[in-house]
Design an enzyme around this catalytic site. Structure first.
Site, short mmCIF file in Angstrom:
data_model
loop_
_atom_site.label_atom_id
_atom_site.label_comp_id
_atom_site.label_asym_id
_atom_site.label_seq_id
_atom_site.Cartn_x
_atom_site.Cartn_y
_atom_site.Cartn_z
CG ASP A 67 -9.89 1.85 -1.28
OD1 ASP A 67 -10.53 0.78 -1.24
OD2 ASP A 67 -9.89 2.67 -0.35
CB SER B 78 -5.33 6.67 3.07
OG SER B 78 -6.22 6.31 4.08
NE ARG C 85 -1.43 5.38 0.92
CZ ARG C 85 -0.52 5.23 1.90
NH1 ARG C 85 0.37 4.26 1.84
NH2 ARG C 85 -0.53 6.04 2.92
CG ASP C 86 -7.14 7.50 -0.02
OD1 ASP C 86 -8.10 6.92 -0.56
OD2 ASP C 86 -7.23 8.08 1.07
CE1 TYR D 287 -3.98 1.99 0.26
CE2 TYR D 287 -3.25 2.74 2.41
CZ TYR D 287 -4.13 2.81 1.36
OH TYR D 287 -5.17 3.72 1.39
CG ASP E 76 -10.92 3.75 9.50
OD1 ASP E 76 -10.16 2.82 9.19
OD2 ASP E 76 -12.06 3.57 9.97
#
Ligand SMILES: *[C@@H]1O[C@H](CO)[C@@H](O)[C@H](O)[C@H]1NC(C)=O
Ligand SMILES: *[C@@H]1O[C@H](CO)[C@@H](O)[C@H](O)[C@H]1NC(C)=O
Length: 472
Positions: A250, A210, A203-204, A198, A427
């Protein structure tokens, strides 16, 4: 969804009032989206609204929709958060007869992708998670709650995935594999060690909590390849471990539905190249790979299934002959695996739970010769009916631990239920001034005050223990 059979021609000769009533979509019905040819109006008092960033799906929802009419740009349904993360599945496995076809056979590659990697193994529980939980055991004890302290202690031996969400954690891979190997030797039981890969550049891309350390603009793909090479070296040095990787939660989901977000469209080629590289570099006889397939509320919509399968197939073709074992779903999310009755937030979906999503996606994958085996995160899905919207993902209040990791899934092509997100790791922060603040973490269904993503959230862990279903 409900497409009415009345034709435009016949509608034209009907009294206006009837036309209105019959040509609009039903309450909660689909009323728009890319490729949609059905009615685009809604019943009186209802409006057609896009679902998050999902350009493939608009739905008739109650009210005027003033704040979010059909082109709202809120981020899509789901996501996992940066460091650790979570998920959930259902408790009702017993009645899960499903259905889904037999596992698609994987090409005979001589890799760990040829078989269910969890069969005959224990789910490796990390000393790190156990140490985090100790904080909460002490909190329970300080409050005089010895019963919940004992339940929390049980969670210390539940296997969870290990999130390698920054390159600085690459050395930890070796530490964990050595520890698991020692345990294997001392107990005679194979330890299945699951890592989450990840760290994609940008990212995200459709959310904030994130965000990662690499960017496309700053040669992120080169940095990412070095990060993947770190996994490769550690795995090559551990041929006696049983290893599983969940690849980039994701990320491909964002490329299916969120290409209208500039950061996602700009990152698309880098995501695809980075994931293909990861698949190629992580082919070992003792390593199984699952590519992330988001969850029922994201890619399960009828208009998203084929585009998702096509994208997965493209990425795999670019990595061939390297391959994967299958796909992960519900990572860090809260969806039931098998919902006895659909959660109200899934209104109108023909895939209101992970089981139905997997059953719907499987034939699309098989038609493209893509391995259709699955693992589903059940770490935080013990309680349903707690979200205000399906896209809510941040520290959802009222959540409970779900079914413990098991290969007893009741579905032929579901290899295992996993706890991918170590429940109790936040989260995302609820501090709206923080750089990584995401509005989802400040919503009324999000537990607050919440620390930064990946940080231990004692109060949240305590609630997961108390709400666990099945109970601890
Ligand atoms: C990773 O390794 C470092 C250095 O040994 C350690 O301090 C840290 O706790 C480890 N992190 C995890 C998540 O295991
Ligand atoms: C929220 O974040 C801001 C910016 O980082 C920081 O100055 C402030 O102290 C934080 N507030 C709390 C309550 O943590």
């Amino acid at each position: 969804m409900k497409q009415l059979s009345i034709t435009l021609l016949s509608a034209a000769i009907l009294p206006l009032a009837i036309v209105q009533a019959q040509t609009c979509s039903a309450k909660y019905g689909q009323c728009g989206g890319v490729g949609w040819t059905g009615p685009t109006c809604c019943p009186a008092g209802w409006t057609c609204q896009q679902q998050g960033n999902n350009i493939y799906y608009s739905q008739c929802l109650p009210g005027t929709g003033s704040s979010s009419s059909s082109s709202s740009q809120t981020s899509t349904t789901t996501r996992s958060s940066s460091s650790t993360t979570s998920s959930s599945a259902s408790t009702t496995l017993t009645s899960t007869t499903s259905t889904s076809t037999s596992p698609t056979s994987t090409p005979s590659s001589g890799t760990g992708n040829d078989r269910n990697p969890y069969l005959g193994a224990q789910f490796y529980a990390t000393p790190y998670y156990a140490s985090e939980i100790t904080t909460s055991i002490n909190s329970f004890k300080a409050a005089g709650d010895s019963a919940d302290a004992a339940k929390a202690a049980q969670v210390q031996s539940v296997g969870t995935a290990i999130w390698i969400d920054v390159a600085a954690k690459i050395p930890n891979i070796t530490t964990y594999l050595d520890d698991a190997l020692a345990l294997q030797k001392s107990t005679g039981q194979i330890q299945a060690v699951t890592f989450v890969v990840y760290d994609l550049p940008d990212r995200d891309c459709a959310a904030a909590a994130s965000n990662g350390e690499f960017t496309v603009a700053n040669d992120g793909l080169t940095h990412y390849k070095a990060y993947i090479d770190g996994f490769h070296a550690a795995f090559a040095a551990h041929p006696d471990n049983r290893i599983i990787c969940i690849i980039e939660p994701d990320s491909l989901g964002n490329l299916v539905t969120n290409l209208n977000v500039p950061k996602c469209s700009a990152a698309a080629n880098t995501y695809k190249a980075g994931i293909a590289y990861a698949i190629q570099q992580l082919q070992f006889p003792n390593v199984a790979l699952y590519l992330d397939a988001a969850h029922a509320g994201w890619l399960g919509w009828p208009a998203n299934l084929q585009p998702a399968a096509t994208l997965f197939s493209q990425v795999l073709q670019s990595a061939a002959p390297a391959t994967i074992r299958g796909f992960s779903t519900n990572v860090a999310n809260y969806n039931a695996f098998h919902a006895a009755t659909p959660d109200p937030i899934t209104q109108g979906s023909s895939t209101p739970d992970e089981e139905s999503y997997i059953a719907a996606l499987t034939p699309h994958l098989q038609a493209l010769n893509v391995p259709a085996n699955f693992v589903t995160d059940t770490g935080r899905n013990g309680v349903q009916g707690i979200r205000q919207a399906w896209g809510d993902w941040c520290n959802v209040k009222g959540a409970g631990f779900g079914v413990r990791p098991t290969t007893n899934t009741g579905v032929a092509n579901v290899d295992a239920f996993l706890w991918v997100k170590p429940g109790g790791e936040s989260d995302g922060t609820s501090n709206s001034s923080a750089a990584r603040y995401d509005f989802h973490c400040g919503q009324s269904d999000a537990a607050q005050p919440a620390p930064e993503a990946g940080t231990w959230f004692d109060a949240y862990f305590q609630a997961l223990v108390k709400n666990a279903n099945p109970s601890l």
